[in-house]
Design an enzyme around this catalytic site. Structure first.
Site, PDB file in Angstrom:
ATOM      1  N   ARG A  47      49.229  21.995  51.062  1.00 11.45           N
ATOM      2  CA  ARG A  47      48.430  23.224  51.186  1.00 11.45           C
ATOM      3  C   ARG A  47      49.379  24.408  51.320  1.00 11.45           C
ATOM      4  O   ARG A  47      49.205  25.450  50.702  1.00 11.45           O
ATOM      5  CB  ARG A  47      47.452  23.141  52.376  1.00 11.45           C
ATOM      6  CG  ARG A  47      46.787  24.488  52.658  1.00 11.45           C
ATOM      7  CD  ARG A  47      45.526  24.440  53.519  1.00 11.45           C
ATOM      8  NE  ARG A  47      45.520  23.443  54.552  1.00 11.45           N
ATOM      9  CZ  ARG A  47      46.257  23.483  55.663  1.00 11.45           C
ATOM     10  NH1 ARG A  47      47.058  24.511  55.896  1.00 11.45           N
ATOM     11  NH2 ARG A  47      46.200  22.501  56.537  1.00 11.45           N
ATOM     12  N   TYR A  99      32.110  41.352  37.287  1.00 13.37           N
ATOM     13  CA  TYR A  99      31.806  39.929  37.121  1.00 13.37           C
ATOM     14  C   TYR A  99      30.747  39.527  38.161  1.00 13.37           C
ATOM     15  O   TYR A  99      30.880  39.853  39.351  1.00 13.37           O
ATOM     16  CB  TYR A  99      33.096  39.124  37.315  1.00 13.37           C
ATOM     17  CG  TYR A  99      32.875  37.636  37.267  1.00 13.37           C
ATOM     18  CD1 TYR A  99      32.552  37.000  36.073  1.00 13.37           C
ATOM     19  CD2 TYR A  99      32.961  36.862  38.410  1.00 13.37           C
ATOM     20  CE1 TYR A  99      32.332  35.640  36.028  1.00 13.37           C
ATOM     21  CE2 TYR A  99      32.749  35.493  38.369  1.00 13.37           C
ATOM     22  CZ  TYR A  99      32.426  34.893  37.178  1.00 13.37           C
ATOM     23  OH  TYR A  99      32.206  33.542  37.141  1.00 13.37           O
ATOM     24  N   ASP A 171      41.320  43.309  38.709  1.00 11.18           N
ATOM     25  CA  ASP A 171      40.971  42.026  38.096  1.00 11.18           C
ATOM     26  C   ASP A 171      41.393  42.118  36.634  1.00 11.18           C
ATOM     27  O   ASP A 171      40.761  42.812  35.837  1.00 11.18           O
ATOM     28  CB  ASP A 171      39.457  41.788  38.244  1.00 11.18           C
ATOM     29  CG  ASP A 171      39.015  40.444  37.679  1.00 11.18           C
ATOM     30  OD1 ASP A 171      39.720  39.897  36.813  1.00 11.18           O
ATOM     31  OD2 ASP A 171      37.943  39.948  38.096  1.00 11.18           O
ATOM     32  N   LYS A 196      40.389  31.409  32.605  1.00 10.29           N
ATOM     33  CA  LYS A 196      40.073  32.042  31.338  1.00 10.29           C
ATOM     34  C   LYS A 196      41.327  32.047  30.441  1.00 10.29           C
ATOM     35  O   LYS A 196      41.782  31.006  30.057  1.00 10.29           O
ATOM     36  CB  LYS A 196      39.514  33.437  31.595  1.00 10.29           C
ATOM     37  CG  LYS A 196      38.455  33.489  32.738  1.00 10.29           C
ATOM     38  CD  LYS A 196      37.183  32.752  32.441  1.00 10.29           C
ATOM     39  CE  LYS A 196      36.272  32.570  33.644  1.00 10.29           C
ATOM     40  NZ  LYS A 196      35.932  33.756  34.397  1.00 10.29           N
TER      41      LYS A 196
HETATM   42  C1  PLP Z   1      35.460  34.095  35.692  1.00 14.34           C
HETATM   43  C2  PLP Z   1      35.810  35.391  36.315  1.00 14.34           C
HETATM   44  C3  PLP Z   1      36.022  35.486  37.697  1.00 14.34           C
HETATM   45  C4  PLP Z   1      35.852  34.319  38.632  1.00 14.34           C
HETATM   46  O1  PLP Z   1      36.791  33.318  38.393  1.00 14.34           O
HETATM   47  P1  PLP Z   1      36.505  31.750  38.635  1.00 14.34           P
HETATM   48  O2  PLP Z   1      37.771  31.116  38.187  1.00 14.34           O
HETATM   49  O3  PLP Z   1      35.310  31.377  37.833  1.00 14.34           O
HETATM   50  O4  PLP Z   1      36.252  31.601  40.100  1.00 14.34           O
HETATM   51  C5  PLP Z   1      36.380  36.725  38.198  1.00 14.34           C
HETATM   52  N1  PLP Z   1      36.519  37.814  37.405  1.00 14.34           N
HETATM   53  C6  PLP Z   1      36.310  37.750  36.080  1.00 14.34           C
HETATM   54  C7  PLP Z   1      36.462  38.977  35.250  1.00 14.34           C
HETATM   55  C8  PLP Z   1      35.949  36.547  35.488  1.00 14.34           C
HETATM   56  O5  PLP Z   1      35.726  36.495  34.170  1.00 14.34           O
END
Ligand code: PLP
Length: 380
Positions: A47, A99, A171, A196
């Protein structure tokens, strides 16, 4: 090192001192032997740290031009760690076109912990300033936004953040560091859903943070370890492998994204197309200034704004898969109002443009002709 070289070699010196394996081994272990109490070789418990995760975290820091990377069990776990920097009474100014899962985390979890969120349109970054109070501790920016593809001027937001001594978090999931590097534009913190584009193959769920500042990194590392939402070694390996082709993949995503956006723009059944590379996009100039290219995410609405048209379109697609998520090699189509953004109340989502006929495409890296033909038959 330049970017393409960094995706392959950044932070990857000596990842396997034992045998010199070119890829870091997957250290599938929870713990590490010690010669004497406290006499460990840099790792005590997975961890707190794991060598495969460390290799990935060093790569993340390198490609985002930061000094410290942290990998989490999901993108939301990474955002969760950022919000744990705050205390009851603190305020956050956030992008309103956000998101859906981030919105849910803010409003259903952290609001109950006494943190106040102001969701505002940030296309004119100067608007951020009037929402900053003495309690504001964080500005949260998503750009391009999901799913409306609005662009927010990171450099302008960073100036406001600095002036008021507020943290700026970006983000960067949609853009990826290949297209946009928020730390270079003055942000304090970059976040990714590595699920992603960084992972890039739709086979892993993971989140990441990258920062420059040591004090901030130490606080986030403390939260990562104390709250425990860490990324596992196998997933770390997969994302590290994904990053090695990030530049090649995103280049093709951009080419195909352009072709799709232009095709849709000229289609008689299509109403609006949202892609920051189009010259009629309201924030095209800012996109051009802060991004290297415009990415593979394209949203659009159909004329008449009928829910049934959108549903029938996504059901007819053959090459595009109807699925949540984005950023993988394969093309995906989603219907935000009933899928990714279903957790946002209808009035709220419609205010930002997430209407019933809105369709979001994550354009993959297949042959352009096959993608266009698929869109043609599904719209026909
Ligand atoms: C998918 C996504 C998230 C969240 O991420 P996870 O890996 O699904 O927890 C946050 N911000 C954006 C822009 C996303 O596309």
């Amino acid at each position: 090192m330049k970017f393409n070289t960094k995706t392959i070699h950044g932070g990857q010196e000596n990842t396997d001192p034992a045998y010199g394996s070119v890829m870091p081994p997957i250290y599938q272990t929870s713990t590490y032997s010690q010669d004497t109490p406290g006499g460990h070789k840099g790792f005590e418990y997975s961890r707190s740290g794991n060598p495969t995760r460390t290799a990935l975290e060093n790569s993340l820091a390198s490609i985002e031009n930061g000094n410290y990377g942290l990998a989490f069990g999901s993108g939301l776990a990474a955002i969760d760690a950022v919000l744990k920097l705050l205390k009851p009474g603190d305020e956050v100014v956030s992008t309103n076109d956000l998101y859906g899962g981030s919105y849910r985390l803010f409003t259903s979890i952290f609001k109950d912990f006494g943190i106040k969120f102001n969701f505002i349109g940030m296309q004119n970054a100067a608007d951020i300033e009037q929402h900053i109070t003495e309690n504001t501790k964080l500005i949260w920016v998503e750009t391009p936004t999901n799913p409306m593809m609005n662009i927010i001027d990171i450099e302008a937001a960073a100036k406001i953040a600095k002036k008021h001594s507020v943290l700026l978090g970006v983000d960067n999931t949609f853009a990826t560091p290949y297209l946009q590097q928020p730390l270079d534009l003055g942000a304090d913190l970059v976040m990714h859903s590595a699920t992603k584009y960084l992972g890039g193959h739709s086979d892993v769920v993971m989140g990441a943070l990258v920062v420059k500042d040591k004090e901030l990194a130490d606080k986030l590392y403390f939260i990562q370890n104390a709250s425990g939402a860490v990324a596992g070694p196998q997933d770390s390996f997969l994302v590290l492998r994904g990053i090695k082709t990030l530049h090649l993949r995103v280049q093709r995503h951009c080419e195909n994204g352009k072709a799709v956006a232009e095709y849709l723009s000229n289609h008689p059944k299509v109403d609006k197309v949202y892609w920051p590379g189009l010259e009629n996009h309201p924030n095209h100039d800012i996109a051009k200034k802060q991004m290297k290219d415009f990415g593979g995410m394209v949203s659009f609405t159909t004329k008449g704004n009928e829910l049934e048209d959108a549903v029938s379109f996504v059901e007819k697609l053959k090459v595009f898969t109807l699925a949540e998520s984005l950023g993988g090699v394969e093309s995906l189509a989603g219907h935000p109002a009933s899928m990714t953004h279903a957790s946002i109340p209808k009035e709220e989502r419609e205010k930002t443009g997430v209407v019933d006929s809105l369709i979001r495409l994550s354009v993959g890296i297949e042959d352009e002709e096959d993608l266009i033909n698929d869109l043609k038959q599904a719209l026909g």
